[in-house]
Design an enzyme around this catalytic site. Structure first.
Site, mmCIF file in Angstrom:
data_model
loop_
_atom_site.group_PDB
_atom_site.id
_atom_site.type_symbol
_atom_site.label_atom_id
_atom_site.label_comp_id
_atom_site.label_asym_id
_atom_site.label_seq_id
_atom_site.Cartn_x
_atom_site.Cartn_y
_atom_site.Cartn_z
ATOM 1 N N ASP A 65 -11.127 -14.239 -45.098
ATOM 2 C CA ASP A 65 -10.441 -13.084 -44.523
ATOM 3 C C ASP A 65 -9.490 -12.333 -45.444
ATOM 4 O O ASP A 65 -9.411 -11.121 -45.380
ATOM 5 C CB ASP A 65 -9.647 -13.498 -43.278
ATOM 6 C CG ASP A 65 -10.507 -14.173 -42.234
ATOM 7 O OD1 ASP A 65 -11.681 -14.476 -42.523
ATOM 8 O OD2 ASP A 65 -10.001 -14.409 -41.126
ATOM 9 N N TRP A 86 -6.827 -18.168 -48.447
ATOM 10 C CA TRP A 86 -7.895 -17.565 -49.273
ATOM 11 C C TRP A 86 -7.390 -16.916 -50.563
ATOM 12 O O TRP A 86 -8.076 -16.100 -51.165
ATOM 13 C CB TRP A 86 -8.732 -16.543 -48.471
ATOM 14 C CG TRP A 86 -9.530 -17.183 -47.375
ATOM 15 C CD1 TRP A 86 -9.355 -17.009 -46.027
ATOM 16 C CD2 TRP A 86 -10.635 -18.114 -47.494
ATOM 17 N NE1 TRP A 86 -10.254 -17.772 -45.309
ATOM 18 C CE2 TRP A 86 -11.054 -18.460 -46.187
ATOM 19 C CE3 TRP A 86 -11.301 -18.690 -48.586
ATOM 20 C CZ2 TRP A 86 -12.103 -19.345 -45.940
ATOM 21 C CZ3 TRP A 86 -12.346 -19.578 -48.335
ATOM 22 C CH2 TRP A 86 -12.731 -19.885 -47.019
ATOM 23 N N GLU A 106 -6.681 -27.439 -42.609
ATOM 24 C CA GLU A 106 -7.521 -26.252 -42.808
ATOM 25 C C GLU A 106 -7.742 -26.000 -44.305
ATOM 26 O O GLU A 106 -8.841 -25.695 -44.733
ATOM 27 C CB GLU A 106 -6.834 -25.053 -42.149
ATOM 28 C CG GLU A 106 -7.693 -23.809 -42.051
ATOM 29 C CD GLU A 106 -6.974 -22.654 -41.372
ATOM 30 O OE1 GLU A 106 -5.775 -22.795 -41.029
ATOM 31 O OE2 GLU A 106 -7.619 -21.608 -41.172
ATOM 32 N N ARG A 121 -0.130 -17.688 -44.438
ATOM 33 C CA ARG A 121 -1.084 -16.790 -43.759
ATOM 34 C C ARG A 121 -1.092 -15.423 -44.452
ATOM 35 O O ARG A 121 -0.329 -15.177 -45.381
ATOM 36 C CB ARG A 121 -0.685 -16.615 -42.276
ATOM 37 C CG ARG A 121 -0.695 -17.887 -41.470
ATOM 38 C CD ARG A 121 -2.083 -18.395 -41.166
ATOM 39 N NE ARG A 121 -2.869 -17.480 -40.375
ATOM 40 C CZ ARG A 121 -4.120 -17.733 -39.990
ATOM 41 N NH1 ARG A 121 -4.713 -18.858 -40.331
ATOM 42 N NH2 ARG A 121 -4.798 -16.855 -39.276
ATOM 43 N N TRP A 175 -19.591 -19.444 -38.240
ATOM 44 C CA TRP A 175 -19.901 -20.348 -39.360
ATOM 45 C C TRP A 175 -19.190 -21.675 -39.191
ATOM 46 O O TRP A 175 -19.660 -22.700 -39.652
ATOM 47 C CB TRP A 175 -19.770 -19.678 -40.718
ATOM 48 C CG TRP A 175 -18.454 -19.482 -41.395
ATOM 49 C CD1 TRP A 175 -17.249 -19.294 -40.788
ATOM 50 C CD2 TRP A 175 -18.219 -19.436 -42.813
ATOM 51 N NE1 TRP A 175 -16.280 -19.111 -41.749
ATOM 52 C CE2 TRP A 175 -16.846 -19.193 -43.002
ATOM 53 C CE3 TRP A 175 -19.019 -19.566 -43.933
ATOM 54 C CZ2 TRP A 175 -16.263 -19.078 -44.268
ATOM 55 C CZ3 TRP A 175 -18.446 -19.451 -45.193
ATOM 56 C CH2 TRP A 175 -17.093 -19.207 -45.354
ATOM 57 N N ASP A 176 -18.072 -21.667 -38.437
ATOM 58 C CA ASP A 176 -17.419 -22.946 -38.131
ATOM 59 C C ASP A 176 -18.385 -23.861 -37.384
ATOM 60 O O ASP A 176 -18.552 -25.035 -37.726
ATOM 61 C CB ASP A 176 -16.176 -22.745 -37.259
ATOM 62 C CG ASP A 176 -15.079 -21.959 -37.972
ATOM 63 O OD1 ASP A 176 -15.307 -20.776 -38.274
ATOM 64 O OD2 ASP A 176 -13.997 -22.532 -38.225
ATOM 65 N N TRP A 184 -16.288 -19.933 -33.245
ATOM 66 C CA TRP A 184 -16.571 -19.116 -34.441
ATOM 67 C C TRP A 184 -17.925 -19.524 -35.007
ATOM 68 O O TRP A 184 -18.256 -20.718 -35.035
ATOM 69 C CB TRP A 184 -15.513 -19.340 -35.519
ATOM 70 C CG TRP A 184 -14.392 -18.350 -35.519
ATOM 71 C CD1 TRP A 184 -14.262 -17.264 -36.331
ATOM 72 C CD2 TRP A 184 -13.225 -18.343 -34.687
ATOM 73 N NE1 TRP A 184 -13.088 -16.591 -36.052
ATOM 74 C CE2 TRP A 184 -12.440 -17.237 -35.046
ATOM 75 C CE3 TRP A 184 -12.771 -19.164 -33.646
ATOM 76 C CZ2 TRP A 184 -11.226 -16.927 -34.429
ATOM 77 C CZ3 TRP A 184 -11.567 -18.860 -33.035
ATOM 78 C CH2 TRP A 184 -10.810 -17.756 -33.426
ATOM 79 N N GLY A 236 -15.908 -14.465 -43.932
ATOM 80 C CA GLY A 236 -15.246 -15.729 -43.631
ATOM 81 C C GLY A 236 -14.047 -15.995 -44.532
ATOM 82 O O GLY A 236 -13.332 -16.962 -44.350
HETATM 83 C C1 GLC Z 1 -10.221 -17.928 -40.354
HETATM 84 C C2 GLC Z 1 -11.137 -18.137 -41.554
HETATM 85 C C3 GLC Z 1 -12.577 -18.008 -41.107
HETATM 86 C C4 GLC Z 1 -12.835 -18.973 -39.955
HETATM 87 C C5 GLC Z 1 -11.817 -18.785 -38.823
HETATM 88 C C6 GLC Z 1 -11.906 -19.871 -37.775
HETATM 89 O O1 GLC Z 1 -10.311 -16.647 -39.847
HETATM 90 O O2 GLC Z 1 -10.858 -17.235 -42.568
HETATM 91 O O3 GLC Z 1 -13.454 -18.269 -42.152
HETATM 92 O O4 GLC Z 1 -14.104 -18.822 -39.473
HETATM 93 O O5 GLC Z 1 -10.527 -18.835 -39.351
HETATM 94 O O6 GLC Z 1 -11.746 -21.112 -38.355
#
Ligand code: GLC
Length: 437
Positions: free
Chosen positions: A167, A366, A409, A212, A36-37, A34, A165
């Site tokens: 979600d 979130w 997480e 979730r 931004w991860d 992913w 990010g």
């Molecule tokens: C979830 C998060 C997202 C992140 C992904 C992988 O979808 O909302 O921000 O990039 O997980 O960790």
């Protein structure tokens, strides 16, 4: 747990999730790369292994589309999860060969990560590193403005919640409920037949369903991807026809910060940002102010189509602090909300939705839990505006969360208990960064 033990625990998670040239966010739940991860992961890895941090970011560029887009997921061969693979890449002419990617992006934190990794290299290597990455990040930022801000307002639009990010943040649930909710989904919800859609989900095999996204909302998100896919993932087409896109305050705050980082990279190698990009970057600084609610002083995302603010306050409303682009007066107002225990000042800060919101849920993804990446961004913002005491406190509490609950997480903001996936990479990486402050 003392500093050394925490550091060791964090490193262990990153080692465990290491797939050679990139790191998966969490073993079973997120078995791909992913965007931004990987950026957050590189920010942590730079302290333990700067070469490996460089590799993490270089591997993201494998997925860059010919038009400059950096995709939010680069799929591995693991077929068990995030099934929409295959469907995405093949249908857009800009998609790369040799790697299958998603057709949308994620918050543009790449320039921050490249800059941060560079700080850990010697002067010669740093120059080479910045030169290597510069043009491709410029291309990405240019794509963001060309495709997602065609009228040059300074605010780029996100076309799907995954792009922010965050979600299932209330901002986007509001949008999904209005614009991506076919009648039959309401029917499934009312009759509770929606439970059958569980067979389509894999995430709830690994994490408790109450932590979730709800079934109907997950399905609606999926339908929104299908709609975008029908337009071959072409942003301009989608922006013209859909009411879903949002000028997201979190995404644009991160972009404003990334523009500053990109400029610093340019200066370090004697380059300049292309004039048009520099002008767009200035527009974004002004654009953020358009998202400020005069009455409360909080920043709100707004619907792209008719420019109406979406009245849902979330952690993204505080991210202008991270942008560094707002005035000190406006920053002060945000800090008041962070201190206030009726709002974001929960015992374990900072909740992803303020505790006084009707949508606050301390466990759900979130919609209330504390995330280490948003704490990290706000910690940086607090330091930038001179709130050292608040920054120190936030850092200490974030470290304490991980020391008590592991590299999870996310965390419950009321009792600090861990939630979501265990052994989550960006939590581990940013704990390493906080420990090295
Ligand atoms: C979830 C998060 C997202 C992140 C992904 C992988 O979808 O909302 O921000 O990039 O997980 O960790």
């Amino acid at each position: 747990m003392d500093r050394q033990q925490l550091l060791k625990a964090a490193k262990k998670v990153l080692d465990h999730n290491d797939r050679g040239s990139y790191t998966v966010p969490a073993e079973k739940l997120y078995p791909h790369q992913w965007m931004w991860d990987s950026c957050f992961i590189a920010i942590g890895l730079r302290h333990t292994d700067p070469r490996r941090a460089q590799k993490e970011l270089i591997s993201l560029l494998r997925g860059q589309w010919a038009n400059g887009m950096l995709p939010h997921i680069l799929f591995s061969n693991d077929r068990s999860n995030w099934k929409q693979r295959h469907e995405e890449a093949l249908i857009n002419p800009h998609a790369p060969n040799g790697v299958i990617t998603s057709g949308m992006t994620q918050p543009p934190i790449m320039a921050e990560a490249v800059l941060a990794v560079g700080e850990k290299l010697n002067a010669g290597d740093r120059r080479i590193w910045y030169k290597l990455m510069f043009q491709q990040i410029v291309a990405y930022h240019q794509w963001l403005y060309d495709e997602r801000d065609p009228h040059k307002t300074g605010l780029v639009s996100a076309i799907h919640p995954y792009e922010t990010g965050m979600d299932s943040s209330p901002v986007w649930l509001d949008q999904l409920h209005r614009y991506a909710w076919p009648w039959w989904l309401t029917l499934l919800d009312i009759t509770r037949l929606i439970r059958l859609s569980k067979v389509l989900r894999r995430d709830t095999h690994f994490v408790r369903p109450e932590q979730r996204t709800r079934d109907s909302e997950a399905l609606s998100s999926f339908l929104a991807i299908r709609r975008f896919r029908k337009l071959s993932f072409s942003g301009p087409e989608y922006l013209k026809s859909s009411w879903l896109p949002v000028e997201d305050i979190g995404f644009n705050s991160i972009l404003a910060r990334a523009n500053t980082c990109l400029e610093q990279i340019a200066n370090a190698i004697g380059e300049k940002l292309p004039a048009e990009l520099a002008a767009n970057a200035r527009n974004t600084v002004n654009g953020l102010e358009q998202l400020r609610d005069q009455e409360t002083g909080l920043y709100l995302s707004r619907r792209r189509m008719d420019k109406t603010p979406i009245g849902q306050i979330t952690i993204a409303s505080l991210l202008p602090l991270y942008s560094g682009a707002i005035s000190s007066d406006h920053a002060r107002k945000l800090v008041e909300y962070i201190r206030d225990d009726q709002w974001f000042g929960s015992h374990w800060p900072i909740p992803s939705v303020p505790v006084n919101s009707l949508n606050f849920n301390p466990w759900r993804y979130w919609q209330g839990p504390v995330w280490v990446n948003t704490n990290w961004m706000i910690w940086k913002g607090l330091k930038h505006y001179g709130y050292y005491q608040e920054a120190k406190m936030l850092r200490a509490k974030t470290l304490a969360l991980a020391a008590r609950g592991g590299m999870s997480e996310y965390f419950n903001p009321l009792n600090g208990r861990p939630a979501g996936a265990k052994n989550f990479s960006w939590t581990a990486a940013l704990i390493i960064d906080l420990l090295n402050d």
